[in-house]
Design a protein around this motif. Structure first.
Motif, short mmCIF file in Angstrom:
data_model
loop_
_atom_site.label_atom_id
_atom_site.label_comp_id
_atom_site.label_asym_id
_atom_site.label_seq_id
_atom_site.Cartn_x
_atom_site.Cartn_y
_atom_site.Cartn_z
N TYR A 15 0.82 -1.22 0.00
CA TYR A 15 0.00 0.00 0.00
C TYR A 15 0.85 1.27 0.00
CZ TYR A 15 -3.55 -3.42 1.25
OH TYR A 15 -4.37 -4.52 1.25
N GLN A 71 0.17 -5.87 -5.66
CA GLN A 71 -1.11 -5.42 -5.10
C GLN A 71 -1.68 -6.42 -4.10
OE1 GLN A 71 -3.82 -3.58 -8.12
NE2 GLN A 71 -2.33 -4.37 -9.58
N ALA A 72 -2.49 -5.92 -3.19
CA ALA A 72 -3.21 -6.75 -2.22
C ALA A 72 -4.63 -6.21 -2.09
CB ALA A 72 -2.52 -6.71 -0.86
N ARG A 73 -5.58 -7.13 -1.90
CA ARG A 73 -6.97 -6.71 -1.71
C ARG A 73 -7.66 -7.68 -0.77
NH1 ARG A 73 -10.00 -10.27 -4.39
NH2 ARG A 73 -9.09 -11.41 -6.15
N ALA A 74 -8.64 -7.18 -0.05
CA ALA A 74 -9.40 -8.02 0.87
C ALA A 74 -10.19 -9.07 0.10
CB ALA A 74 -10.32 -7.17 1.72
N GLU A 108 -13.31 -11.25 -0.63
CA GLU A 108 -14.74 -11.07 -0.39
C GLU A 108 -15.53 -12.21 -1.02
OE1 GLU A 108 -16.36 -7.11 -0.97
OE2 GLU A 108 -14.31 -6.30 -1.21
N ASP A 135 -11.54 -7.93 5.93
CA ASP A 135 -10.99 -6.65 6.39
C ASP A 135 -11.72 -6.26 7.67
OD1 ASP A 135 -10.15 -4.04 6.83
OD2 ASP A 135 -10.12 -3.53 4.70
N ARG A 177 -13.60 -3.07 7.85
CA ARG A 177 -14.89 -3.02 7.15
C ARG A 177 -15.92 -3.96 7.78
NH1 ARG A 177 -13.19 -4.40 1.22
NH2 ARG A 177 -15.47 -4.38 0.93
N ASN A 190 -8.62 -10.31 9.04
CA ASN A 190 -8.01 -9.76 7.83
C ASN A 190 -7.53 -10.92 6.97
OD1 ASN A 190 -8.18 -6.91 8.41
ND2 ASN A 190 -6.62 -7.26 9.98
N GLU A 195 -6.20 -11.33 2.89
CA GLU A 195 -5.97 -10.61 1.65
C GLU A 195 -5.44 -11.53 0.55
OE1 GLU A 195 -4.53 -6.22 2.84
OE2 GLU A 195 -3.49 -7.85 3.88
#
Length: 276
Positions: free
Chosen positions: A29, A42-45, A47, A54, A57, A62, A64
Motif C-alpha cells: 500500500y 497489489q493486495a486486496r481483501a 470477499e 478486512d 470493514r 483480515n 488478503e
C-alpha cells in the motif's frame, strides 16, 4: 547467543543476535521496489457472500489476496528454472541453514572504461560491475576460500542500487562477461546483488549472464552445478555490512516455481581466538 563454526580448519565466532537484513520491505500500500515495467504488487481483501477479509470493514479477520511478480517486485531468489525449458523449482534449493558468504562493495564503471565485455546487447556507456572492482573488493575482504560459496554484491555510483526504487527504463548496471566468469572461478554457488538483474535491462532477450552462471546449454540443459545455484536480486545491503566474511541465512517460500520472494540475512563471522 553466539555460535562457533569451523571452516578450512579455522574457527569463527558468529553473533546470532546481530542480524543484517538484506531483503527490501514490500509494502503493498506504499512505496515498493519495482523493475521491468511490471507495475505494482497489489493486495486486496478477499470477499465472498457475507464474508469480507478486512476488520476495518466489519470482517472478523483480515484475509488478503496478493498479486506479485517476484522478478519485478522486491527481493527474490531464482534458480535455473528462470531460463530453462525444464521447470526446476527454486523451492528445492538452498536448504542449508547457514551458508558461508562474503560481502563485496564495488563502484560501477562504464563498459568502455572497465576493459571488460558483454556478450549481449550493450553500449559503451552502459554502467557495469567489472572484474577489477570485484577483485579489489575481495582482496580488501581478506576471506578464506570457503566464504566464497555465497557472494553478496553491493554497488555504488552511477547506475547503482537505491532502496525502494523503480528501475523500469533506467538501464541499471549489470555484470560483464568477465565478471561473471570470475565469480564462478571463486566457487560462487549463491549470488546476491542489489540490482534487479545480473543482465542488462534490455539484453535483446539473450540473458547471457544468467546462461553463463547456470551453465545452461541449449541442447542438454544446465550443468549439475548450475542446477544447485541461486541468484538473489533486488537486495538492500546496509552500510553496517562491511566487506568481509559472514554466514548467510537464505530463506524463501517453498514455491514450485522458478522464483520466490526471499529474505536473506547475514551474520558477521570473526576469527575466534579463544576456546569457548
Amino acid at each position: 547467543m553466539h555460535l562457533w563454526v569451523e571452516l578450512d580448519g579455522m574457527r569463527y565466532e558468529v553473533d546470532a543476535l546481530s542480524p543484517l537484513e538484506l531483503a527490501q520491505p514490500l509494502n503493498f500500500y506504499g512505496d515498493q521496489p519495482q523493475a521491468f515495467g511490471l507495475g505494482r504488487a497489489q493486495a486486496r481483501a478477499v470477499e465472498g457472500g457475507d464474508f469480507v477479509g478486512d476488520v476495518r470493514r466489519g470482517g472478523s479477520v483480515n484475509c488478503e489476496a496478493i498479486e506479485l511478480i517476484p522478478h519485478g517486485h522486491g527481493t527474490h531468489t531464482e534458480g535455473v528454472g528462470h531460463i530453462s525449458a525444464e521447470r526446476v523449482p527454486v523451492g528445492e534449493l538452498a536448504s542449508e541453514a547457514l551458508i558461508p558468504a562474503v560481502v563485496l562493495r564495488v563502484a560501477t564503471r562504464s563498459l568502455a572504461e572497465s576493459g571488460d565485455s558483454s556478450e549481449g546487447k550493450s553500449s559503451p556507456d552502459d554502467r557495469v560491475i567489472c572484474t577489477s572492482e570485484l577483485r579489489a573488493s575481495l582482496a580488501r575482504a581478506e576471506v578464506a576460500p570457503a566464504f566464497r560459496r555465497a557472494i553478496v554484491i553491493a554497488t555504488s555510483g552511477e547506475g547503482a542500487a537505491a532502496p525502494l526504487r523503480d528501475y523500469s527504463g533506467k538501464n541499471p548496471a549489470f555484470l560483464t562477461a568477465e565478471a561473471l566468469a570470475w565469480l564462478l572461478e571463486q566457487g560462487c554457488e549463491h549470488l546476491l546483488i542489489d540490482l534487479p538483474s545480473i543482465d542488462r535491462e534490455d539484453d535483446g532477450g539473450t540473458t547471457p549472464a544468467h546462461r553463463a552462471y547456470f551453465e545452461l546449454d541449449a541442447e542438454v540443459g544446465p550443468s549439475d552445478a548450475g542446477r544447485r545455484r541461486t541468484i538473489t536480486e533486488l537486495i538492500d545491503v546496509p552500510e553496517a555490512a562491511v566487506e568481509g566474511p559472514y554466514l548467510l541465512s537464505l530463506r524463501f517460500a517453498r514455491f514450485m516455481l522458478d522464483a520466490s520472494p526471499s529474505r536473506p540475512i547475514l551474520y558477521r563471522a570473526r576469527p575466534d581466538t579463544e576456546t569457548p
